[in-house]
Design an enzyme around this catalytic site. Structure first.
Site, PDB file in Angstrom:
ATOM      1  N   GLY A  89      92.701 119.872  96.978  1.00 62.79           N
ATOM      2  CA  GLY A  89      93.364 119.665  98.354  1.00 62.79           C
ATOM      3  C   GLY A  89      93.353 121.028  98.955  1.00 62.79           C
ATOM      4  O   GLY A  89      92.155 121.870  99.163  1.00 62.79           O
ATOM      5  N   ARG A  90      94.266 121.996  99.625  1.00 64.69           N
ATOM      6  CA  ARG A  90      93.788 123.239 100.829  1.00 64.69           C
ATOM      7  C   ARG A  90      93.609 124.428 100.199  1.00 64.69           C
ATOM      8  O   ARG A  90      93.071 125.111 100.282  1.00 64.69           O
ATOM      9  CB  ARG A  90      94.546 123.385 101.488  1.00 64.69           C
ATOM     10  CG  ARG A  90      94.525 122.190 102.562  1.00 64.69           C
ATOM     11  CD  ARG A  90      93.093 121.936 103.818  1.00 64.69           C
ATOM     12  NE  ARG A  90      93.876 123.160 104.199  1.00 64.69           N
ATOM     13  CZ  ARG A  90      94.590 122.859 105.132  1.00 64.69           C
ATOM     14  NH1 ARG A  90      95.407 122.256 105.839  1.00 64.69           N
ATOM     15  NH2 ARG A  90      94.420 124.512 106.458  1.00 64.69           N
ATOM     16  N   HIS A 120      89.174 118.676  96.324  1.00 63.63           N
ATOM     17  CA  HIS A 120      87.808 119.790  96.550  1.00 63.63           C
ATOM     18  C   HIS A 120      87.884 121.101  95.521  1.00 63.63           C
ATOM     19  O   HIS A 120      87.863 122.100  95.815  1.00 63.63           O
ATOM     20  CB  HIS A 120      88.601 119.749  97.952  1.00 63.63           C
ATOM     21  CG  HIS A 120      88.589 119.982  98.879  1.00 63.63           C
ATOM     22  ND1 HIS A 120      89.436 118.176  99.031  1.00 63.63           N
ATOM     23  CD2 HIS A 120      88.380 119.845 100.527  1.00 63.63           C
ATOM     24  CE1 HIS A 120      88.729 118.543 100.600  1.00 63.63           C
ATOM     25  NE2 HIS A 120      87.796 118.803 101.655  1.00 63.63           N
ATOM     26  N   TYR A 139      85.553 115.473  96.208  1.00 61.37           N
ATOM     27  CA  TYR A 139      85.707 114.423  97.138  1.00 61.37           C
ATOM     28  C   TYR A 139      84.343 114.562  98.064  1.00 61.37           C
ATOM     29  O   TYR A 139      83.493 115.683  98.278  1.00 61.37           O
ATOM     30  CB  TYR A 139      86.499 115.538  98.551  1.00 61.37           C
ATOM     31  CG  TYR A 139      87.548 115.065  99.733  1.00 61.37           C
ATOM     32  CD1 TYR A 139      87.843 113.331  99.458  1.00 61.37           C
ATOM     33  CD2 TYR A 139      86.758 115.085 100.761  1.00 61.37           C
ATOM     34  CE1 TYR A 139      88.125 112.583 100.625  1.00 61.37           C
ATOM     35  CE2 TYR A 139      87.913 114.604 102.325  1.00 61.37           C
ATOM     36  CZ  TYR A 139      88.241 113.404 102.122  1.00 61.37           C
ATOM     37  OH  TYR A 139      88.772 112.501 103.134  1.00 61.37           O
TER      38      TYR A 139
END
Length: 198
Positions: A89-90, A120, A139
């Site tokens: 994710g972020r 990520h 990813y």
């Protein structure tokens, strides 16, 4: 089976499925998962994001759920844990800026303990400088970063020594299965299951 104590490092806008699914799946088979986030205490929540793959050039990001942390990051002693999970994710793009997070990751590699990451999440491992010589995946957009960190990138769920990696949450079934194997989890698939009629 004797359950393992597993540390999961998460942060705001980590990928919803990549946090919640392994957290619940590992707990369901008897492992104890402690979810922590820098600068947050036990009982506080992080906000998650859902990344959906709809055929565009990249994923679509939408707001996910609130996920409650089980423990305080500052109280964690990595030596008391058997394994580490770093979701994607972020969150990884800023979690890798915390020296304490990088030191935590390094402990698991120096002690040769099982580590599972996907999407990520490998950004954190690359920043910790622990990927040199590994075969792994991530990813696809993270491939340049992990290759620059010294790994050999492949396009499939991969276990190399103590590290299990996957591309994103669609790989969950295989990724979690390989991590459970690495943990030595023995699940009795031959047990009788009786449906309860209500």
């Amino acid at each position: 089976m004797s359950g393992k104590r597993i540390l999961m490092v998460v942060g705001d806008f980590g990928e919803d499925y990549e946090i919640m699914v392994p957290f619940q799946a590992l707990g369901a088979v008897g492992h104890e998962v402690h979810a922590v986030c820098p600068d947050k205490e036990a009982g506080e929540s992080i906000k998650t994001a859902i990344h959906d793959f709809r055929g565009d050039q990249t994923y679509l990001e939408e707001r996910g759920h609130d996920f409650e942390l089980t423990h305080s990051f500052d109280d964690v002693d990595p030596s008391e844990y058997d394994a580490l999970v770093v979701p994607g994710g972020r969150a990884p793009e800023y979690l890798r800026e915390y020296d304490a997070v990088l030191d935590t990751v390094r402990h698991f590699f120096e002690a040769d303990k099982p580590v599972a990451t996907l999407c990520h999440g490998p950004q954190v491992l690359a920043a910790a400088g622990v990927l040199d010589g590994y075969e792994m995946t991530s990813y696809p957009a993270v491939r340049p970063e992990v290759e620059a960190a010294g790994c050999s990138w492949v396009d499939e769920v991969t276990t190399d020594r103590n590290l299990v990696t996957a591309r994103a949450w669609p790989d969950h079934a295989e990724w979690i299965a390989q991590f459970l194997d690495l943990l030595g989890t023995d699940i009795d698939h031959g047990a009788d299951v009786t449906a309860v009629e209500g």
